[in-house]
Each structure stands twice: as structure tokens, then as C-alpha cells.
Design a protein around this motif. Structure first.
Motif, mmCIF file in Angstrom:
data_model
loop_
_atom_site.group_PDB
_atom_site.id
_atom_site.type_symbol
_atom_site.label_atom_id
_atom_site.label_comp_id
_atom_site.label_asym_id
_atom_site.label_seq_id
_atom_site.Cartn_x
_atom_site.Cartn_y
_atom_site.Cartn_z
ATOM 1 N N ILE A 19 0.846 -1.203 0.000
ATOM 2 C CA ILE A 19 0.000 0.000 0.000
ATOM 3 C C ILE A 19 0.886 1.259 0.000
ATOM 4 O O ILE A 19 0.649 2.201 -0.753
ATOM 5 C CB ILE A 19 -0.970 0.000 1.215
ATOM 6 C CG1 ILE A 19 -1.916 -1.213 1.146
ATOM 7 C CG2 ILE A 19 -1.742 1.304 1.319
ATOM 8 C CD1 ILE A 19 -2.907 -1.216 -0.004
ATOM 9 N N VAL A 20 1.915 1.243 0.832
ATOM 10 C CA VAL A 20 2.847 2.381 0.879
ATOM 11 C C VAL A 20 3.486 2.580 -0.494
ATOM 12 O O VAL A 20 3.564 3.702 -1.006
ATOM 13 C CB VAL A 20 3.950 2.162 1.952
ATOM 14 C CG1 VAL A 20 5.060 3.197 1.831
ATOM 15 C CG2 VAL A 20 3.354 2.186 3.353
ATOM 16 N N ALA A 21 3.925 1.481 -1.100
ATOM 17 C CA ALA A 21 4.586 1.575 -2.408
ATOM 18 C C ALA A 21 3.640 2.172 -3.453
ATOM 19 O O ALA A 21 4.027 3.045 -4.234
ATOM 20 C CB ALA A 21 5.069 0.198 -2.843
ATOM 21 N N PRO A 29 5.664 11.419 -2.568
ATOM 22 C CA PRO A 29 6.100 12.061 -1.324
ATOM 23 C C PRO A 29 7.554 12.505 -1.369
ATOM 24 O O PRO A 29 8.375 11.874 -2.037
ATOM 25 C CB PRO A 29 5.919 10.964 -0.267
ATOM 26 C CG PRO A 29 5.981 9.700 -1.034
ATOM 27 C CD PRO A 29 5.408 9.978 -2.384
ATOM 28 N N ALA A 30 7.832 13.597 -0.631
ATOM 29 C CA ALA A 30 9.209 14.067 -0.508
ATOM 30 C C ALA A 30 9.965 13.152 0.462
ATOM 31 O O ALA A 30 11.134 12.845 0.252
ATOM 32 C CB ALA A 30 9.219 15.501 0.005
ATOM 33 N N ILE A 31 9.279 12.734 1.517
ATOM 34 C CA ILE A 31 9.906 11.881 2.536
ATOM 35 C C ILE A 31 8.961 10.741 2.923
ATOM 36 O O ILE A 31 7.757 10.960 3.093
ATOM 37 C CB ILE A 31 10.237 12.664 3.838
ATOM 38 C CG1 ILE A 31 11.004 13.958 3.534
ATOM 39 C CG2 ILE A 31 11.023 11.791 4.817
ATOM 40 C CD1 ILE A 31 11.320 14.803 4.771
ATOM 41 N N ILE A 32 9.518 9.547 3.053
ATOM 42 C CA ILE A 32 8.786 8.411 3.611
ATOM 43 C C ILE A 32 9.548 8.010 4.865
ATOM 44 O O ILE A 32 10.740 7.686 4.798
ATOM 45 C CB ILE A 32 8.726 7.225 2.632
ATOM 46 C CG1 ILE A 32 8.061 7.664 1.313
ATOM 47 C CG2 ILE A 32 7.971 6.046 3.260
ATOM 48 C CD1 ILE A 32 8.157 6.641 0.191
ATOM 49 N N CYS A 69 13.492 7.862 5.839
ATOM 50 C CA CYS A 69 13.956 8.101 7.210
ATOM 51 C C CYS A 69 13.478 7.005 8.151
ATOM 52 O O CYS A 69 12.490 6.328 7.875
ATOM 53 C CB CYS A 69 13.433 9.438 7.732
ATOM 54 S SG CYS A 69 14.175 10.881 6.956
ATOM 55 N N ILE A 70 14.200 6.876 9.262
ATOM 56 C CA ILE A 70 13.782 5.994 10.347
ATOM 57 C C ILE A 70 13.653 6.867 11.597
ATOM 58 O O ILE A 70 14.611 7.526 12.015
ATOM 59 C CB ILE A 70 14.795 4.846 10.563
ATOM 60 C CG1 ILE A 70 14.910 4.002 9.273
ATOM 61 C CG2 ILE A 70 14.376 3.975 11.751
ATOM 62 C CD1 ILE A 70 15.858 2.816 9.363
ATOM 63 N N LEU A 171 4.840 10.640 4.017
ATOM 64 C CA LEU A 171 4.185 9.391 4.437
ATOM 65 C C LEU A 171 4.883 8.859 5.681
ATOM 66 O O LEU A 171 6.112 8.760 5.706
ATOM 67 C CB LEU A 171 4.285 8.310 3.360
ATOM 68 C CG LEU A 171 3.606 8.515 2.017
ATOM 69 C CD1 LEU A 171 3.755 7.246 1.168
ATOM 70 C CD2 LEU A 171 2.142 8.864 2.189
ATOM 71 N N LEU A 172 4.096 8.528 6.692
ATOM 72 C CA LEU A 172 4.632 7.894 7.895
ATOM 73 C C LEU A 172 4.161 6.455 7.904
ATOM 74 O O LEU A 172 2.963 6.177 7.964
ATOM 75 C CB LEU A 172 4.156 8.631 9.161
ATOM 76 C CG LEU A 172 4.482 10.122 9.235
ATOM 77 C CD1 LEU A 172 3.999 10.699 10.569
ATOM 78 C CD2 LEU A 172 5.977 10.384 9.056
ATOM 79 N N GLU A 173 5.141 5.578 7.820
ATOM 80 C CA GLU A 173 4.851 4.163 7.624
ATOM 81 C C GLU A 173 4.912 3.424 8.961
ATOM 82 O O GLU A 173 5.929 3.475 9.649
ATOM 83 C CB GLU A 173 5.939 3.703 6.648
ATOM 84 C CG GLU A 173 5.974 2.311 6.289
ATOM 85 C CD GLU A 173 7.129 2.043 5.297
ATOM 86 O OE1 GLU A 173 7.397 2.840 4.367
ATOM 87 O OE2 GLU A 173 7.767 1.013 5.478
#
Ligand code: IMP
Ligand code: MG
Length: 336
Positions: A19-21, A29-32, A69-70, A171-173
Motif C-alpha cells: 500500500i505504501v509503495a 512524497p518528498a519523505i517516507i 527516514c527511520i 508518508l509515515l509508515e
């Protein structure tokens, strides 16, 4: 719509990665950025014939134009992280918050050596529980203390909040699933942290007022790995008759299979503050739906399943996954 949290609504392995992909390719998105516990999570992302299983790198890596990012809440196993960075070639666009907790070999040994964690709870043996225990005891090392991670360190909250200020898509996964939340799941058969949308936001240092959407991902036939109650579980014989058999990405254990649980879906949507839902595996409800990309191509049986799910969850189902590949999805987000 600029900041979206994506979380699992059942016991994990709902297909959040896929779904994220999909959302990433569509919304650019600029950042995931990843929240969640740590390398106990396994995401499977399929692109064409290639299947990727990742544990530390956000599953959004498959979209090449996003920074990855993590968040600080996540536990990092530097060995797993550096291996995945190499394998996926994401060096230069992946960053870790300096405050992430570090999993040492000793945590893995403690996780695997503990009868309680390994046998009773059915932990993944990746060291997450013992590392979170040490984190609470304030004896854990942080990512900024490790020379081998120096090139990857950033301030994740600052990056994310700046991007949101600039109106960019973020997006925050999430990882894991609602049913194994330390707070809201089937305690003690749970993971070592909350897994709800609020936790994923907190892991990344993004406040609740900045979240525009929470997408909760539900599997048409939920699964559970490890021990613990599973109200709608099917017998192995029955699930095999239905042609459903799954194995964990991290532990390769056979996943337990269940039927749709409307009551759990409703409660999970409530605590997560779900604004839209995604349903994965609709091709298991009716195999004629396999690969469909338009709602009109879904069968009456599948449409009825989605309608019932919407009634249970109380918000629109806007994403319906019809197969493992990123392109196999019905996306109704523009239509609500
Ligand atoms: P731990 O998180 O490794 O301590 O494992 C605790 C429980 O959560 C076990 O039942 C695991 O199988 C389950 N678990 C942890 N992470 C995941 C995940 O990403 N997907 C599914 N189950 C998980
Ligand atoms: Mg998984």
C-alpha cells in the motif's frame, strides 16, 4: 493532504508495504519515514517478478524519488540496516534519527534465550523486546553513538515538520499491527511497543495536529504469527482447502489464518483514528478479482465484502488490493 500515517489494522502482515509503495508512486512524497518497533517487522514488496523482504529500510524505498527516514522511536540493528542499505542501493537517500535505540548482539541472545519470550510469547528473536526494556532502563546506546552510522544521522522530526510546513507530501509508515500493540493488543501476546497511528506519529516526532489522514490496512483474511488469541482463526485444513498458506518474512514461521473480524476492525479503526481504509487480498474473497485495477471489475461477492467492511469500519474503503504486485490495486481516493 500532506501528511498520511499508514498502519496495520489486524495482527500485522496486512500488506502495508505494498500500500505504501502504491501511494508513493501515485502521490510522490518528498519523505517516507518509518515508525514501529524495529527489525522484528518484515515487509514484502513486489515489483515485477522481484520480491523484496525488508526489515529496517522503509518499504517506500521502491519509490526512488523519496528521501527515506527511520524515526527516533524505532530500534535499529546496525547489522541489518547496513546490509539492507547495501542490498537495495539506497545509500545517500536514507537517514536515521540520532536518537534511535540500538540493538546489540546481546539483546538478540537474550530474546532467543528467554523461554518466556521465545516459547510463550513467540517473539521473532530479533532482540526488540530486551532492547526496549533496556531503553526504558536508560542503558541503551543510541544511533548517534555508533561511528558506522555517522553518515546516516539526521534530525527526523525537523526534516518531517519542515517538509509539512512547505506543503510537501510526507508518508509515515507503521509496522506490526493493531492486535499486537503493547497497549491495545492481546497482552501479553504482543510486541514491545504500541503500534497504533498515534505511536507512529510519536516515533517520528510529528504531532497529532499535523496528521491529515490515517489509512488503516486490513487483510480480507487476517493472519497472525506467534502465540496468542485469534477469535476468527480457521483450522489449517480449512485454510489449505481455501488455498491460503503464508509464511513470515522474518521468521519463516507459518502464519495462522483467520476470517474477517468486523468487531476487531471497528475497534482498531476507532483507536487508530482511521480516516480511510485499505483492504488487501480481495482476490482471496473471489479469485476473479485478481489483478483488477477498476472497481467495476470487482465481482458482486467482492463488492459485498467491501460494503460490509465499510459498515464495520465506519469510513470509506478507498484502496483495494487485488494481488501482490504494486500495480494490482483499485484506488478510489480521488472519488470520495
Ligand atoms: P517480538 O516483537 O519479536 O517481541 O514478538 C512479539 C509478538 O509479536 C510475536 O507473536 C511476533 O510474532 C509478533 N510480531 C512482531 N513483529 C511482527 C510483525 O512485524 N508482523 C507480525 N507479527 C509480529
Ligand atoms: Mg510483515
Amino acid at each position: 493532504m500532506s501528511c498520511t500515517v499508514i498502519v496495520g489494522g489486524f495482527f500485522g502482515d496486512e500488506g502495508k508495504g505494498k500500500i505504501v509503495a502504491h501511494i508513493a508512486h501515485k502521490d510522490r512524497p518528498a519523505i517516507i519515514s518509518r515508525g514501529g518497533v524495529g527489525p522484528n517487522a518484515g515487509h514484502t514488496v513486489m515489483k515485477g517478478a522481484t520480491e523484496y523482504g525488508v526489515r529496517m529500510v522503509p518499504s517506500g524505498f521502491i519509490y526512488p524519488d523519496a528521501r527515506l527516514c527511520i524515526g527516533a522511536g524505532v530500534l535499529v540493528d546496525p547489522r541489518v540496516f547496513l546490509h539492507e542499505v547495501d542490498m537495495l542501493g539506497v545509500r545517500g537517500r536514507i537517514f536515521v534519527d540520532g536518537r534511535c535505540g540500538i540493538i546489540e548482539e546481546e539483546h538478540i541472545a537474550r530474546d532467543r534465550g528467554s523461554e518466556h519470550l521465545r516459547a510463550t510469547i513467540g517473539s521473532t528473536g530479533t532482540g526488540c523486546g530486551p532492547a526496549n526494556a533496556d531503553r526504558v532502563m536508560r542503558t541503551l546506546r543510541q544511533a548517534k553513538d555508533l561511528p558506522e552510522l555517522a553518515d546516516y544521522i539526521t534530525d527526523v522530526p525537523l526534516e518531517l515538520n519542515t517538509a509539512i510546513d512547505e506543503g510537501r507530501v510526507v508518508l509515515l509508515e507503521g509496522t506490526q499491527g493493531f492486535g499486537i500493540s503493547l497497549f491495545y493488543g492481546t497482552y501479553p501476546y504482543v510486541t514491545s511497543k504500541d503500534t497504533s497511528a498515534s505511536q507512529i506519529a510519536a516515533d517520528n516526532g510529528v504531532g497529532p495536529t499535523r496528521i491529515d489522514d490515517v489509512i488503516v490496512v486490513f487483510k480480507a483474511y487476517p493472519t497472525r504469527v506467534g502465540e496468542g488469541p485469534f477469535t476468527t482463526e480457521l483450522s489449517v485444513t480449512r485454510s489449505h482447502e481455501m488455498g491460503i498458506e503464508e509464511y513470515g518474512t522474518v521468521t519463516h514461521r507459518q502464519r495462522r489464518i483467520g476470517q474477517w473480524d468486523g468487531a476487531m476492525a471497528r475497534y482498531s479503526a476507532m483507536v487508530n483514528g482511521c480516516t480511510q481504509a485499505a483492504i488487501t487480498g480481495i482476490d482471496r474473497v473471489d479469485e476473479e478479482c485478481f489483478g483488477a485495477t477498476e472497481y467495476a471489475r470487482l465481482t458482486p461477492k467482492a463488492k459485498e465484502f467491501v460494503r460490509q467492511a465499510e459498515e464495520d469500519i465506519g469510513v470509506p474503503v478507498t484502496l483495494i488490493s487485488t494481488g501482490p504486485e504494486v500495480s494490482q490495486i483499485v484506488d478510489l481516493r480521488g472519488e470520495i
